[in-house]
Design a protein around this motif. Structure first.
Motif, PDB file in Angstrom:
ATOM      1  N   GLU A 181      13.537  -6.890  10.037  1.00 39.13           N
ATOM      2  CA  GLU A 181      13.106  -7.969  10.932  1.00 39.13           C
ATOM      3  C   GLU A 181      11.641  -7.785  11.309  1.00 39.13           C
ATOM      4  OE1 GLU A 181      17.128  -9.382  13.286  1.00 39.13           O
ATOM      5  OE2 GLU A 181      15.634  -8.295  14.427  1.00 39.13           O
TER       6      GLU A 181
ATOM      7  N   PHE B 259       8.898  -9.360  14.244  1.00 37.43           N
ATOM      8  CA  PHE B 259       8.727 -10.245  15.395  1.00 37.43           C
ATOM      9  C   PHE B 259       7.426  -9.935  16.122  1.00 37.43           C
ATOM     10  CE2 PHE B 259      11.368  -6.732  16.976  1.00 37.43           C
ATOM     11  CZ  PHE B 259      10.797  -6.418  18.200  1.00 37.43           C
TER      12      PHE B 259
ATOM     13  N   THR C 264       5.196 -10.299  20.069  1.00 39.88           N
ATOM     14  CA  THR C 264       5.231 -10.604  21.498  1.00 39.88           C
ATOM     15  C   THR C 264       3.810 -10.927  21.950  1.00 39.88           C
ATOM     16  OG1 THR C 264       5.104  -8.233  21.930  1.00 39.88           O
ATOM     17  CG2 THR C 264       7.259  -9.234  22.138  1.00 39.88           C
TER      18      THR C 264
ATOM     19  N   ARG D 189       6.005  -3.229  28.900  1.00 39.36           N
ATOM     20  CA  ARG D 189       7.311  -3.368  28.227  1.00 39.36           C
ATOM     21  C   ARG D 189       7.702  -1.950  27.864  1.00 39.36           C
ATOM     22  NH1 ARG D 189       7.865  -8.952  25.854  1.00 39.36           N
ATOM     23  NH2 ARG D 189       5.944 -10.050  26.321  1.00 39.36           N
TER      24      ARG D 189
ATOM     25  N   HIS E 290      11.644   1.315  25.419  1.00 42.58           N
ATOM     26  CA  HIS E 290      12.811   0.721  24.767  1.00 42.58           C
ATOM     27  C   HIS E 290      13.264   1.460  23.506  1.00 42.58           C
ATOM     28  CE1 HIS E 290      11.379  -3.345  26.636  1.00 42.58           C
ATOM     29  NE2 HIS E 290      11.824  -2.489  27.541  1.00 42.58           N
TER      30      HIS E 290
ATOM     31  N   LYS F 222      10.043   1.364  13.802  1.00 41.18           N
ATOM     32  CA  LYS F 222       9.201   0.176  14.017  1.00 41.18           C
ATOM     33  C   LYS F 222       7.765   0.483  13.641  1.00 41.18           C
ATOM     34  CE  LYS F 222      11.741  -0.506  18.265  1.00 41.18           C
ATOM     35  NZ  LYS F 222      11.667  -0.316  19.723  1.00 41.18           N
TER      36      LYS F 222
ATOM     37  N   HIS G 133       9.973   3.446  22.852  1.00 39.61           N
ATOM     38  CA  HIS G 133       8.671   2.815  22.627  1.00 39.61           C
ATOM     39  C   HIS G 133       8.364   1.829  23.747  1.00 39.61           C
ATOM     40  CE1 HIS G 133       6.260  -0.602  21.009  1.00 39.61           C
ATOM     41  NE2 HIS G 133       5.454   0.411  20.803  1.00 39.61           N
ATOM     42  N   GLY G 134       7.093   1.804  24.146  1.00 36.51           N
ATOM     43  CA  GLY G 134       6.675   0.819  25.135  1.00 36.51           C
ATOM     44  C   GLY G 134       5.165   0.738  25.190  1.00 36.51           C
TER      45      GLY G 134
ATOM     46  N   TYR H 171       5.779  -6.385  15.270  1.00 34.79           N
ATOM     47  CA  TYR H 171       6.754  -5.321  15.003  1.00 34.79           C
ATOM     48  C   TYR H 171       7.375  -5.573  13.643  1.00 34.79           C
ATOM     49  CZ  TYR H 171       7.056  -4.891  20.141  1.00 34.79           C
ATOM     50  OH  TYR H 171       6.797  -4.745  21.468  1.00 34.79           O
TER      51      TYR H 171
ATOM     52  N   PHE I  85      18.064  -6.462  15.253  1.00 37.97           N
ATOM     53  CA  PHE I  85      18.279  -6.330  16.696  1.00 37.97           C
ATOM     54  C   PHE I  85      19.763  -6.514  17.003  1.00 37.97           C
ATOM     55  CE2 PHE I  85      18.524  -8.700  20.807  1.00 37.97           C
ATOM     56  CZ  PHE I  85      18.068  -7.695  21.645  1.00 37.97           C
TER      57      PHE I  85
ATOM     58  N   ASP J 190      20.872  -2.618  22.899  1.00 39.77           N
ATOM     59  CA  ASP J 190      19.516  -2.609  23.451  1.00 39.77           C
ATOM     60  C   ASP J 190      19.503  -1.708  24.697  1.00 39.77           C
ATOM     61  OD1 ASP J 190      16.895  -3.490  23.643  1.00 39.77           O
ATOM     62  OD2 ASP J 190      17.425  -5.127  25.007  1.00 39.77           O
TER      63      ASP J 190
ATOM     64  N   LYS K 250      14.829  -6.920  33.592  1.00 36.90           N
ATOM     65  CA  LYS K 250      15.573  -5.874  32.873  1.00 36.90           C
ATOM     66  C   LYS K 250      14.841  -4.530  32.972  1.00 36.90           C
ATOM     67  CE  LYS K 250      15.348  -5.258  28.408  1.00 36.90           C
ATOM     68  NZ  LYS K 250      15.343  -5.484  26.964  1.00 36.90           N
TER      69      LYS K 250
HETATM   70  C1  TDO Z   1      13.618  -7.267  20.869  1.00 38.26           C
HETATM   71  C2  TDO Z   1      14.398  -8.560  20.634  1.00 38.26           C
HETATM   72  C3  TDO Z   1      14.676  -9.411  21.694  1.00 38.26           C
HETATM   73  N1  TDO Z   1      15.389 -10.542  21.484  1.00 38.26           N
HETATM   74  C4  TDO Z   1      15.654 -11.439  22.623  1.00 38.26           C
HETATM   75  C5  TDO Z   1      16.356 -10.810  23.824  1.00 38.26           C
HETATM   76  C6  TDO Z   1      15.763 -11.566  25.001  1.00 38.26           C
HETATM   77  O1  TDO Z   1      16.451 -12.795  25.175  1.00 38.26           O
HETATM   78  C7  TDO Z   1      14.345 -11.884  24.547  1.00 38.26           C
HETATM   79  C8  TDO Z   1      13.306 -10.918  25.108  1.00 38.26           C
HETATM   80  O2  TDO Z   1      13.760  -9.598  24.836  1.00 38.26           O
HETATM   81  P1  TDO Z   1      13.185  -8.341  25.613  1.00 38.26           P
HETATM   82  O3  TDO Z   1      12.971  -8.681  27.031  1.00 38.26           O
HETATM   83  O4  TDO Z   1      14.064  -7.175  25.296  1.00 38.26           O
HETATM   84  O5  TDO Z   1      11.764  -8.159  24.906  1.00 38.26           O
HETATM   85  P2  TDO Z   1      10.769  -6.922  25.028  1.00 38.26           P
HETATM   86  O6  TDO Z   1      10.807  -6.396  26.415  1.00 38.26           O
HETATM   87  O7  TDO Z   1       9.465  -7.346  24.485  1.00 38.26           O
HETATM   88  O8  TDO Z   1      11.412  -5.839  24.068  1.00 38.26           O
HETATM   89  C9  TDO Z   1      10.656  -5.169  23.098  1.00 38.26           C
HETATM   90  O9  TDO Z   1       9.888  -4.162  23.769  1.00 38.26           O
HETATM   91  C10 TDO Z   1       9.153  -3.291  22.932  1.00 38.26           C
HETATM   92  C11 TDO Z   1       8.493  -2.247  23.793  1.00 38.26           C
HETATM   93  C12 TDO Z   1       9.913  -2.769  21.774  1.00 38.26           C
HETATM   94  O10 TDO Z   1       9.729  -1.641  21.301  1.00 38.26           O
HETATM   95  C13 TDO Z   1      10.810  -3.744  21.102  1.00 38.26           C
HETATM   96  O11 TDO Z   1      11.665  -3.122  20.153  1.00 38.26           O
HETATM   97  C14 TDO Z   1      11.607  -4.532  22.087  1.00 38.26           C
HETATM   98  O12 TDO Z   1      12.529  -3.686  22.753  1.00 38.26           O
HETATM   99  O13 TDO Z   1      14.371 -11.863  23.126  1.00 38.26           O
HETATM  100  C15 TDO Z   1      15.832 -10.886  20.231  1.00 38.26           C
HETATM  101  O14 TDO Z   1      16.498 -11.949  20.049  1.00 38.26           O
HETATM  102  N2  TDO Z   1      15.549 -10.085  19.169  1.00 38.26           N
HETATM  103  C16 TDO Z   1      14.829  -8.926  19.330  1.00 38.26           C
HETATM  104  O15 TDO Z   1      14.559  -8.203  18.323  1.00 38.26           O
END
Ligand code: TDO
Length: 186
Positions: A50, A52, A54, A62, A65, A74, A121-122, A133, A139, A144, A172
């Motif tokens: 995958e 994605f 942010t 963040r 995680h 990742k 990771h953060g 990523y 996911f 999670d 969260k």
């Molecule tokens: C990470 C992820 C989230 N989601 C969804 C869940 C939620 O509704 C929305 C936002 O998710 P989160 O709040 O967990 O997003 P976020 O806080 O940006 O989480 C990410 O943080 C960094 C530090 C990492 O290392 C990543 O792997 C991931 O954990 O997106 C997915 O559908 N697929 C994904 O792969």
């Protein structure tokens, strides 16, 4: 001008800082930040499941995680802006278990951080950023998980002075477990 791929393994074994291939010319530049073959040649068998992105404002944290089951490796790159990216070794049998390292990643410097499986990771966003990523596992929301960003045992030195001490957390992320709780569960 051409910059070739280069890989630097970190003292948290299995983690790497990676400079991508970049070709600059009069139009701008071309970046390749992942190649299955080049990664294999450098000892990284990173299968992609995958990808994605942010987008975050200055002051966002963040962290920290990970996926509890079906762990993800990742490849993380700050495409625009600047972040302080943190990895934490959560491999219980590792000599560096519970140790963290932090790196400034930016759109300007273009390097990636390779975060192995079983790492937390953060990051803290220093300038508005887009982060990409490339994950080795998909996911699973049910797996999670995370550790609270200001955990006293991990003692991560976030450079909060660079964001005037003003941070933005998701609901969260305000309620994640401590490292001590994590340690007792595994
Ligand atoms: C990470 C992820 C989230 N989601 C969804 C869940 C939620 O509704 C929305 C936002 O998710 P989160 O709040 O967990 O997003 P976020 O806080 O940006 O989480 C990410 O943080 C960094 C530090 C990492 O290392 C990543 O792997 C991931 O954990 O997106 C997915 O559908 N697929 C994904 O792969």
């Amino acid at each position: 001008m051409i910059q070739k791929f280069s890989f630097e393994e970190l003292d948290l074994k299995g983690a790497f800082l990676i400079n991508p291939f970049v070709a600059y010319d009069e139009r701008g530049h071309f970046i390749k930040d992942y190649s299955e073959e080049v990664f294999k040649d450098n000892g990284l068998d990173h299968e992609l499941k995958e990808v994605f992105y942010t987008s975050s404002e200055k002051g966002v944290i963040r962290a920290v995680h990970f996926q509890r089951v079906r762990e993800q490796a990742k490849l993380v790159r700050c495409i625009t802006g600047k972040i302080f990216d943190v990895i934490v070794d959560l491999r219980k049998t590792s000599p560096t278990y519970g140790k963290w390292r932090g790196f400034f990643l930016s759109g300007e410097k273009k390097e990636s951080l390779y975060v192995p499986e079983h790492f937390g990771h953060g990051y803290l966003v220093i300038e508005p950023s887009i982060v990409s990523y490339k994950c080795s596992e998909k996911f699973y929301g049910e797996y999670d998980d995370g550790i609270i960003w200001d955990d006293p045992d991990l003692n991560i030195h976030w450079p909060l002075d660079l964001v005037n001490e003003k941070i933005i957390l998701s609901e969260k992320d305000k309620h994640l477990q401590s490292f001590r709780e994590f340690n007792e569960r595994i």
